[in-house]
Scaffold this motif. Structure first.
Motif, PDB file in Angstrom:
ATOM      1  N   ARG A 177      52.805  40.067  30.613  1.00 31.99           N
ATOM      2  CA  ARG A 177      53.348  41.202  29.867  1.00 31.99           C
ATOM      3  C   ARG A 177      53.525  40.862  28.392  1.00 31.99           C
ATOM      4  NH1 ARG A 177      57.413  41.584  34.355  1.00 31.99           N
ATOM      5  NH2 ARG A 177      56.508  42.982  35.902  1.00 31.99           N
ATOM      6  N   ILE A 178      54.033  39.667  28.125  1.00 32.41           N
ATOM      7  CA  ILE A 178      54.238  39.248  26.735  1.00 32.41           C
ATOM      8  C   ILE A 178      52.910  39.119  26.005  1.00 32.41           C
ATOM      9  CG2 ILE A 178      54.963  37.299  25.284  1.00 32.41           C
ATOM     10  CD1 ILE A 178      57.269  36.860  27.275  1.00 32.41           C
ATOM     11  N   LEU A 179      51.954  38.438  26.617  1.00 36.62           N
ATOM     12  CA  LEU A 179      50.677  38.233  25.948  1.00 36.62           C
ATOM     13  C   LEU A 179      49.924  39.548  25.782  1.00 36.62           C
ATOM     14  CD1 LEU A 179      48.863  36.185  24.628  1.00 36.62           C
ATOM     15  CD2 LEU A 179      47.861  35.653  26.860  1.00 36.62           C
ATOM     16  N   ALA A 180      50.024  40.449  26.753  1.00 37.18           N
ATOM     17  CA  ALA A 180      49.377  41.762  26.624  1.00 37.18           C
ATOM     18  C   ALA A 180      49.959  42.529  25.443  1.00 37.18           C
ATOM     19  CB  ALA A 180      49.538  42.564  27.915  1.00 37.18           C
ATOM     20  N   TYR A 181      51.277  42.478  25.289  1.00 35.02           N
ATOM     21  CA  TYR A 181      51.906  43.179  24.159  1.00 35.02           C
ATOM     22  C   TYR A 181      51.456  42.573  22.837  1.00 35.02           C
ATOM     23  CZ  TYR A 181      55.331  45.696  21.416  1.00 35.02           C
ATOM     24  OH  TYR A 181      55.907  46.523  20.487  1.00 35.02           O
ATOM     25  N   LEU A 182      51.409  41.254  22.783  1.00 36.15           N
ATOM     26  CA  LEU A 182      50.980  40.593  21.549  1.00 36.15           C
ATOM     27  C   LEU A 182      49.502  40.861  21.253  1.00 36.15           C
ATOM     28  CD1 LEU A 182      52.855  37.193  21.969  1.00 36.15           C
ATOM     29  CD2 LEU A 182      53.386  39.005  20.313  1.00 36.15           C
ATOM     30  N   MET A 183      48.670  40.955  22.297  1.00 39.76           N
ATOM     31  CA  MET A 183      47.244  41.265  22.090  1.00 39.76           C
ATOM     32  C   MET A 183      47.067  42.665  21.523  1.00 39.76           C
ATOM     33  SD  MET A 183      44.872  38.946  22.678  1.00 39.76           S
ATOM     34  CE  MET A 183      43.357  39.667  23.334  1.00 39.76           C
ATOM     35  N   HIS A 184      47.852  43.621  22.014  1.00 39.55           N
ATOM     36  CA  HIS A 184      47.767  44.984  21.477  1.00 39.55           C
ATOM     37  C   HIS A 184      48.272  45.048  20.038  1.00 39.55           C
ATOM     38  CE1 HIS A 184      47.224  46.342  25.685  1.00 39.55           C
ATOM     39  NE2 HIS A 184      46.701  47.425  25.145  1.00 39.55           N
ATOM     40  N   ASN A 185      49.163  44.114  19.680  1.00 35.67           N
ATOM     41  CA  ASN A 185      49.780  44.140  18.344  1.00 35.67           C
ATOM     42  C   ASN A 185      49.408  42.910  17.529  1.00 35.67           C
ATOM     43  OD1 ASN A 185      51.877  46.539  18.387  1.00 35.67           O
ATOM     44  ND2 ASN A 185      51.978  45.561  20.397  1.00 35.67           N
ATOM     45  N   ARG A 206      56.937  32.663  13.497  1.00 32.74           N
ATOM     46  CA  ARG A 206      57.381  32.812  12.110  1.00 32.74           C
ATOM     47  C   ARG A 206      58.911  32.680  12.107  1.00 32.74           C
ATOM     48  NH1 ARG A 206      54.126  34.594   8.221  1.00 32.74           N
ATOM     49  NH2 ARG A 206      52.915  36.026   9.516  1.00 32.74           N
ATOM     50  N   ARG A 207      59.379  31.592  11.565  1.00 31.34           N
ATOM     51  CA  ARG A 207      60.792  31.243  11.641  1.00 31.34           C
ATOM     52  C   ARG A 207      61.690  32.383  11.152  1.00 31.34           C
ATOM     53  NH1 ARG A 207      62.935  26.404  12.379  1.00 31.34           N
ATOM     54  NH2 ARG A 207      60.942  25.385  11.923  1.00 31.34           N
ATOM     55  N   GLY A 208      62.676  32.745  11.980  1.00 34.60           N
ATOM     56  CA  GLY A 208      63.628  33.792  11.618  1.00 34.60           C
ATOM     57  C   GLY A 208      63.115  35.199  11.823  1.00 34.60           C
ATOM     58  N   ILE A 209      61.836  35.342  12.212  1.00 40.48           N
ATOM     59  CA  ILE A 209      61.256  36.678  12.381  1.00 40.48           C
ATOM     60  C   ILE A 209      60.803  36.907  13.817  1.00 40.48           C
ATOM     61  CG2 ILE A 209      59.397  38.235  11.667  1.00 40.48           C
ATOM     62  CD1 ILE A 209      59.482  36.896   8.920  1.00 40.48           C
ATOM     63  N   GLY A 210      59.932  36.028  14.319  1.00 44.60           N
ATOM     64  CA  GLY A 210      59.435  36.205  15.683  1.00 44.60           C
ATOM     65  C   GLY A 210      58.091  35.536  15.849  1.00 44.60           C
ATOM     66  N   PHE A 211      57.137  36.271  16.445  1.00 42.84           N
ATOM     67  CA  PHE A 211      55.839  35.708  16.787  1.00 42.84           C
ATOM     68  C   PHE A 211      54.706  36.611  16.337  1.00 42.84           C
ATOM     69  CE2 PHE A 211      59.061  34.994  20.077  1.00 42.84           C
ATOM     70  CZ  PHE A 211      59.199  33.616  20.005  1.00 42.84           C
ATOM     71  N   TYR A 212      53.538  36.014  16.172  1.00 40.19           N
ATOM     72  CA  TYR A 212      52.353  36.827  15.932  1.00 40.19           C
ATOM     73  C   TYR A 212      51.142  36.126  16.522  1.00 40.19           C
ATOM     74  CZ  TYR A 212      51.216  33.772  11.929  1.00 40.19           C
ATOM     75  OH  TYR A 212      50.911  32.709  11.138  1.00 40.19           O
ATOM     76  N   LEU A 213      50.202  36.930  16.986  1.00 35.36           N
ATOM     77  CA  LEU A 213      48.981  36.430  17.594  1.00 35.36           C
ATOM     78  C   LEU A 213      47.840  36.666  16.621  1.00 35.36           C
ATOM     79  CD1 LEU A 213      48.027  35.279  20.434  1.00 35.36           C
ATOM     80  CD2 LEU A 213      47.216  37.600  20.876  1.00 35.36           C
ATOM     81  N   SER A 214      47.159  35.588  16.235  1.00 34.89           N
ATOM     82  CA  SER A 214      46.093  35.703  15.259  1.00 34.89           C
ATOM     83  C   SER A 214      45.242  34.438  15.263  1.00 34.89           C
ATOM     84  CB  SER A 214      46.678  35.942  13.853  1.00 34.89           C
ATOM     85  OG  SER A 214      45.657  35.903  12.868  1.00 34.89           O
ATOM     86  N   GLU A 215      43.978  34.607  14.904  1.00 33.24           N
ATOM     87  CA  GLU A 215      43.110  33.431  14.715  1.00 33.24           C
ATOM     88  C   GLU A 215      43.544  32.649  13.486  1.00 33.24           C
ATOM     89  OE1 GLU A 215      38.737  33.790  15.552  1.00 33.24           O
ATOM     90  OE2 GLU A 215      39.226  35.925  15.308  1.00 33.24           O
ATOM     91  N   GLN A 216      44.191  33.334  12.549  1.00 30.77           N
ATOM     92  CA  GLN A 216      44.587  32.705  11.298  1.00 30.77           C
ATOM     93  C   GLN A 216      46.037  32.245  11.398  1.00 30.77           C
ATOM     94  OE1 GLN A 216      42.245  32.325   8.979  1.00 30.77           O
ATOM     95  NE2 GLN A 216      40.847  33.436  10.337  1.00 30.77           N
ATOM     96  N   ALA A 217      46.332  31.035  10.992  1.00 35.74           N
ATOM     97  CA  ALA A 217      47.692  30.508  11.025  1.00 35.74           C
ATOM     98  C   ALA A 217      48.556  31.210   9.981  1.00 35.74           C
ATOM     99  CB  ALA A 217      47.669  29.018  10.773  1.00 35.74           C
TER     100      ALA A 217
END
Length: 220
Positions: free
Chosen positions: A156-164, A209-220
């Motif tokens: 569920r978490i990875l699916a949400y991150l993939m959509h976003n 991202r410290r203090g914000i959350g997470f993001y899924l991307s090929e780019q760091a």
């Protein structure tokens, strides 16, 4: 992904909810138009399945109020009415898709998935992020062409991150979209699950991202 099902036929609501839960959606049900009006205007959902013939407040009025409250989640309307002006009223109120009862449950699931995908800006059924693929129809993740084994919560978490993907997603946003309403979850649980996903990926795709959350991307 969190779905609101608004249907006053309890048996049908349960079948719809069961079909969506089988695809790893988090589902909440509601049988009253007034309650639906409140929930859609105050809670975060990824999509809604909305019957038009409801007690308390009719579905078209509920939908119109959601849009006035700037609720942007896609809405699939269900109804026994086949007349064009009923369909037109629903679309004018802000519906995104329409199914006439009786309908095929697999078709409903496919339509909900397509609405969520398009609302996230993805035209294709398969979402890609570097070597990671998510087949939204099959509900399956592939990493370098091999099946990626995940628990239900991880999926569920990875699916949400993939959509976003490419967007910062906070811990509170993840909790809102991968758990049922009113369940109390410690944000530390999200960190643990994200850590497990990151180890299973084994590639630099899931970033913090410290203090914000997470993001899924090929780019760091």
């Amino acid at each position: 992904m969190r779905i609101l099902v608004v249907e006053d036929d309890d048996a049908l609501a349960q079948r719809v909810a069961d079909a969506l839960r089988a695809e790893q959606f988090v589902v909440e049900t509601c049988a009253d138009g007034s309650e639906a009006d409140f929930l859609g205007g105050t809670e975060s959902y990824d999509a809604a399945v909305l019957d038009l013939g409801l007690p308390g407040l009719d579905g078209v009025s509920v939908l119109r109020n959601w849009r006035r409250a700037e609720a942007k989640f896609p809405v699939l309307v269900l109804t026994a009415r086949e007349r064009w002006h009923d369909k037109l009223a629903a679309f004018n109120a802000g519906a995104d898709d329409y199914l006439v009862k009786p309908f095929s449950m697999p078709e409903l699931v496919v339509r909900v998935k397509a609405l969520i995908r398009r609302a996230s800006g993805h035209a294709e059924a398969v979402l890609n992020c570097g070597p990671l693929q998510f087949d939204t129809h099959a509900g399956r993740f592939l990493l370098n062409g091999d099946t990626l084994t995940l628990t239900a919560q991880e999926q569920r978490i990875l699916a949400y991150l993939m959509h976003n993907q490419g967007r910062d997603v906070s811990r509170s946003e993840l909790i809102e979209h991968v758990y049922e309403r009113d369940l109390d979850h410690d944000s530390n649980v999200i960190d643990v699950l994200v850590g497990r996903i990151r180890r299973k990926l084994g590639v630099d795709l899931l970033h913090t991202r410290r203090g914000i959350g997470f993001y899924l991307s090929e780019q760091a």
